[in-house]
Design an enzyme around this catalytic site. Structure first.
Site, mmCIF file in Angstrom:
data_model
loop_
_atom_site.group_PDB
_atom_site.id
_atom_site.type_symbol
_atom_site.label_atom_id
_atom_site.label_comp_id
_atom_site.label_asym_id
_atom_site.label_seq_id
_atom_site.Cartn_x
_atom_site.Cartn_y
_atom_site.Cartn_z
ATOM 1 C CB SER A 145 2.858 -5.113 -3.298
ATOM 2 O OG SER A 145 3.207 -3.771 -2.997
ATOM 3 C CE1 TYR A 158 7.708 -5.679 -5.926
ATOM 4 C CE2 TYR A 158 6.217 -3.873 -5.380
ATOM 5 C CZ TYR A 158 6.831 -5.066 -5.043
ATOM 6 O OH TYR A 158 6.553 -5.657 -3.823
HETATM 7 P P1 NAD Z 1 13.048 -10.325 0.494
HETATM 8 O O1 NAD Z 1 13.935 -9.790 -0.570
HETATM 9 O O2 NAD Z 1 13.414 -10.142 1.904
HETATM 10 O O3 NAD Z 1 12.776 -11.861 0.253
HETATM 11 C C1 NAD Z 1 12.349 -12.325 -0.999
HETATM 12 C C2 NAD Z 1 12.660 -13.785 -1.116
HETATM 13 O O4 NAD Z 1 12.319 -14.233 -2.425
HETATM 14 C C3 NAD Z 1 14.144 -14.076 -0.935
HETATM 15 O O5 NAD Z 1 14.296 -15.254 -0.204
HETATM 16 C C4 NAD Z 1 14.636 -14.238 -2.371
HETATM 17 O O6 NAD Z 1 15.770 -15.056 -2.477
HETATM 18 C C5 NAD Z 1 13.435 -14.888 -2.999
HETATM 19 N N1 NAD Z 1 13.420 -14.757 -4.451
HETATM 20 C C6 NAD Z 1 13.539 -13.639 -5.182
HETATM 21 N N2 NAD Z 1 13.492 -13.936 -6.486
HETATM 22 C C7 NAD Z 1 13.329 -15.275 -6.568
HETATM 23 C C8 NAD Z 1 13.203 -16.190 -7.625
HETATM 24 N N3 NAD Z 1 13.232 -15.767 -8.907
HETATM 25 N N4 NAD Z 1 13.038 -17.494 -7.349
HETATM 26 C C9 NAD Z 1 13.017 -17.941 -6.068
HETATM 27 N N5 NAD Z 1 13.135 -17.117 -5.017
HETATM 28 C C10 NAD Z 1 13.288 -15.806 -5.267
HETATM 29 O O7 NAD Z 1 11.615 -9.679 0.233
HETATM 30 P P2 NAD Z 1 10.302 -9.747 1.123
HETATM 31 O O8 NAD Z 1 10.056 -8.408 1.655
HETATM 32 O O9 NAD Z 1 10.308 -10.892 2.020
HETATM 33 O O10 NAD Z 1 9.247 -9.968 -0.065
HETATM 34 C C11 NAD Z 1 8.462 -11.128 -0.213
HETATM 35 C C12 NAD Z 1 7.278 -10.800 -1.073
HETATM 36 O O11 NAD Z 1 6.503 -9.787 -0.446
HETATM 37 C C13 NAD Z 1 7.615 -10.283 -2.467
HETATM 38 O O12 NAD Z 1 6.711 -10.804 -3.400
HETATM 39 C C14 NAD Z 1 7.433 -8.784 -2.324
HETATM 40 O O13 NAD Z 1 7.127 -8.160 -3.541
HETATM 41 C C15 NAD Z 1 6.280 -8.735 -1.349
HETATM 42 N N6 NAD Z 1 6.151 -7.470 -0.623
HETATM 43 C C16 NAD Z 1 7.074 -7.077 0.301
HETATM 44 C C17 NAD Z 1 6.893 -5.876 0.953
HETATM 45 C C18 NAD Z 1 7.856 -5.362 1.998
HETATM 46 O O14 NAD Z 1 7.745 -4.197 2.388
HETATM 47 N N7 NAD Z 1 8.785 -6.147 2.485
HETATM 48 C C19 NAD Z 1 5.797 -5.073 0.659
HETATM 49 C C20 NAD Z 1 4.880 -5.501 -0.299
HETATM 50 C C21 NAD Z 1 5.062 -6.702 -0.927
#
Ligand code: NAD
Length: 261
Positions: A145, A158
């Site tokens: 991130s 986080y």
């Molecule tokens: P999201 O919440 O839409 O999806 C996350 C996915 O991970 C979901 O399918 C959830 O069920 C799964 N998950 C969560 N905890 C879990 C666990 N313990 N075991 C198995 N699956 C699990 O979030 P996203 O935006 O798609 O995020 C994905 C990744 O990207 C994460 O690591 C997040 O930190 C990172 N990220 C997202 C953003 C953003 O703005 N969306 C920005 C920076 C980083």
């Protein structure tokens, strides 16, 4: 498109929605067979698989939590039994829960660290073991991130987890460079996924977020999936230990930008 990806096999954690889903769909479009993962939302997962199959791709899913010690191994076993091998491992699953640090419950801290950092370690460990044992020059991608470098109030656990992912990624890349196993990170800025649902549904909050991003655009999951495709492809063959920032300039100290003179 990257023709060399056709027929490769990828494991992607947390792929029933958001960025994991977008990466799965992009990989499938490239002809990559994908092993997906969900924790509880079986219906959502099945819809993703049906979509991939309808487009001519191949996908299977494994249920489980990335913080469980054996999930990554189970996913690799499934890749081998279904598709004969594993080439690319994407540690994508991640969570965030807001809390003031002086009031943060230990359970909240542990959930974030266990999922984002320990979950990544377990995925990396299992992937490395498979690649080393089979002498495969594999590819590992860790979802970080912008908060691996930008401090984040209200989400200190986080930020700590993603800072950890950053140094873990670099250190593992160094350790396995002689094996030609590439290990890289992706640092998204603010992307329109379910993790940001509340912000996206509140027009004022959304406007505030857009104002904060130098390009004034919230990212789309496909823009992150494109980075994941490039990192998995031979086009990035000399890149290891890097974090690719895809953030509309969010990590560029926006307050020093042209609109803040
Ligand atoms: P999201 O919440 O839409 O999806 C996350 C996915 O991970 C979901 O399918 C959830 O069920 C799964 N998950 C969560 N905890 C879990 C666990 N313990 N075991 C198995 N699956 C699990 O979030 P996203 O935006 O798609 O995020 C994905 C990744 O990207 C994460 O690591 C997040 O930190 C990172 N990220 C997202 C953003 C953003 O703005 N969306 C920005 C920076 C980083």
């Amino acid at each position: 498109n990257y023709p060399e990806l056709k027929g490769k096999v990828a494991v992607i954690t947390g792929s029933s929605k958001g960025l994991g889903r977008a990466i799965a769909e992009r990989y499938a479009k490239e002809g990559v067979h994908v092993v997906l993962n969900y924790r509880s939302s079986e219906d959502e997962m099945n819809k993703v698989i049906q979509g991939i199959e309808a487009a001519g791709g191949k996908a299977v899913a494994v249920k489980g939590d990335v913080a469980e010690e054996d999930l990554a191994e189970k996913m690799i076993e499934t890749a081998v039994s279904e598709f004969g091998k594993m080439d690319i491992f994407v540690n994508n699953a991640g969570v965030q829960v807001e809390a003031k640090t002086h009031e943060m419950e230990l359970d909240n801290w542990k959930k974030i660290i266990d999922t984002n950092l320990t979950g990544t370690f377990l995925g990396v460990r299992a992937a490395l073991k498979y690649f080393v044992d089979h002498e495969i020059q594999g590819n590992i991608i860790n979802m970080s991130s912008v908060h691996e470098v930008i401090p984040r109030s209200g989400y200190t656990h986080y930020a700590a987890s993603k800072g950890g992912v950053k140094m873990f990624t670099k250190s593992v890349a160094l350790e396995y460079a002689p094996n030609k196993i590439r290990v890289n990170g992706i640092a998204p800025g603010a992307i329109d996924t379910p993790i940001n649902e509340e912000t996206m549904q509140d027009p004022e909050e959304k406007k505030g977020l857009e104002a904060l991003i130098p390009t004034h655009e919230i990212g789309r999951p496909e823009q992150i999936a494109a980075v994941a495709a490039w990192l998995a492809s031979d086009e990035s063959s000399y890149v290891t230990g890097a974090t690719i920032f895809a953030d509309g300039g969010l990590s560029l100290y926006p307050s020093f930008g042209p609109e803040n003179k």
